[in-house]
Design an enzyme around this catalytic site. Structure first.
Site, short mmCIF file in Angstrom:
data_model
loop_
_atom_site.label_atom_id
_atom_site.label_comp_id
_atom_site.label_asym_id
_atom_site.label_seq_id
_atom_site.Cartn_x
_atom_site.Cartn_y
_atom_site.Cartn_z
N ARG A 42 0.84 -1.20 0.00
CA ARG A 42 0.00 0.00 0.00
C ARG A 42 0.87 1.25 0.00
NH1 ARG A 42 -3.49 3.17 3.82
NH2 ARG A 42 -5.58 3.32 2.90
N ARG A 48 -2.44 15.03 4.02
CA ARG A 48 -2.73 15.40 5.41
C ARG A 48 -2.37 14.28 6.38
NH1 ARG A 48 -7.59 12.73 6.20
NH2 ARG A 48 -8.70 12.24 4.26
N TYR A 75 -3.68 5.06 -1.90
CA TYR A 75 -4.65 5.88 -1.18
C TYR A 75 -4.34 7.33 -1.47
CZ TYR A 75 -7.65 7.36 2.73
OH TYR A 75 -8.64 7.92 3.51
N HIS A 99 -11.02 3.35 -1.94
CA HIS A 99 -12.16 4.24 -1.77
C HIS A 99 -12.41 5.14 -2.98
CE1 HIS A 99 -11.25 2.60 2.03
NE2 HIS A 99 -10.57 3.60 2.53
N ASP A 168 -14.24 -1.59 5.42
CA ASP A 168 -13.22 -0.81 6.10
C ASP A 168 -13.26 -0.99 7.61
OD1 ASP A 168 -10.96 0.88 5.64
OD2 ASP A 168 -12.05 2.55 6.49
N ASN A 173 -9.91 5.96 12.78
CA ASN A 173 -9.86 7.43 12.63
C ASN A 173 -11.16 8.06 12.18
OD1 ASN A 173 -7.02 7.36 13.26
ND2 ASN A 173 -6.62 6.77 11.14
#
Length: 213
Positions: A42, A48, A75, A99, A168, A173
């Site tokens: 990954r 951020r 991601y 996503h 998920d 978070n």
């Protein structure tokens, strides 16, 4: 990766994993992870959340895993996709977008960013996870995440051979709410309305990607 490896070995070949590795990982360690059931690495490009890792680092990792037949999960956020396209196309493996590359639902299905993503998905090396409506929706669970469902439905319909799904869980978070996993499962009827689409999304596609040894 130790916990991941232990979990895979305990699954009796019923699970597969995605690992995060450094560019100096040894071939022996990669082979060990492969035997345990790891099938991908990954890369995180969400600014951020992570530092700006040099592209050379990712390229070095990609070269190491290509011979194992692994793929790469990326991601990122929709606004960063355009600048990353040359790099993503250069990767020597299949690439799976987490996503749906985080589309901005407020901009609608016809946004420049989402059109760019769909154009990229026309390339057979790219896959996407139609997952995480709870992270992408502005309407929320009270309205069944209705604003993100058209994005998910379109991708499942147009790229039915290269879409994946997941909840998920355990939803790390999450700050807005803790989603009901039953509600997330029920969304499948909306985004994959036929048995054929459900079988591709839940069975055929993950089997090809993770169990096609």
């Amino acid at each position: 990766n130790d916990a991941l490896e232990d979990a895979l070995l305990s699954s009796n070949d019923l699970a597969r994993g995605v690992a995060v590795v450094s560019q100096d990982i040894r071939d022996a360690d990669l082979n060990r992870l492969d035997k345990a059931g790891v099938r991908a690495v990954r890369f995180n490009f969400v600014k951020r959340l992570v530092d700006n890792t040099p592209r050379d680092t990712f390229q070095n990792i990609a070269k190491k895993i290509a011979d194992l037949g692994w793929h790469i999960v990326v991601y990122l956020e929709a606004q960063d996709l355009e600048e990353l396209i040359p790099f993503l196309k250069s990767l020597p493996t299949d690439v799976v977008f987490d996503h749906m590359a985080r589309p901005d639902v407020s901009k609608g299905l016809d946004s420049e960013e989402f059109n760019l993503f769909q154009k990229l998905m026309e390339n057979n090396k790219f896959w996407c996870k139609t997952s995480c409506p709870e992270r992408l929706s502005n309407t929320g669970p009270e309205q069944n995440y209705s604003d993100i469902l058209p994005f998910m439905t379109l991708l499942v319909k147009n790229y039915s051979d290269r879409v994946l799904w997941g909840t998920d869980w355990p939803h790390p978070n999450m700050k807005s709410h803790m989603p009901d996993d039953g509600q997330l499962v029920n969304i499948l009827d909306a985004i994959a309305p036929t048995d054929e689409l459900k079988i591709k999304l839940l069975v055929d596609n993950p089997t090809r990607l993770y169990w096609n040894d």
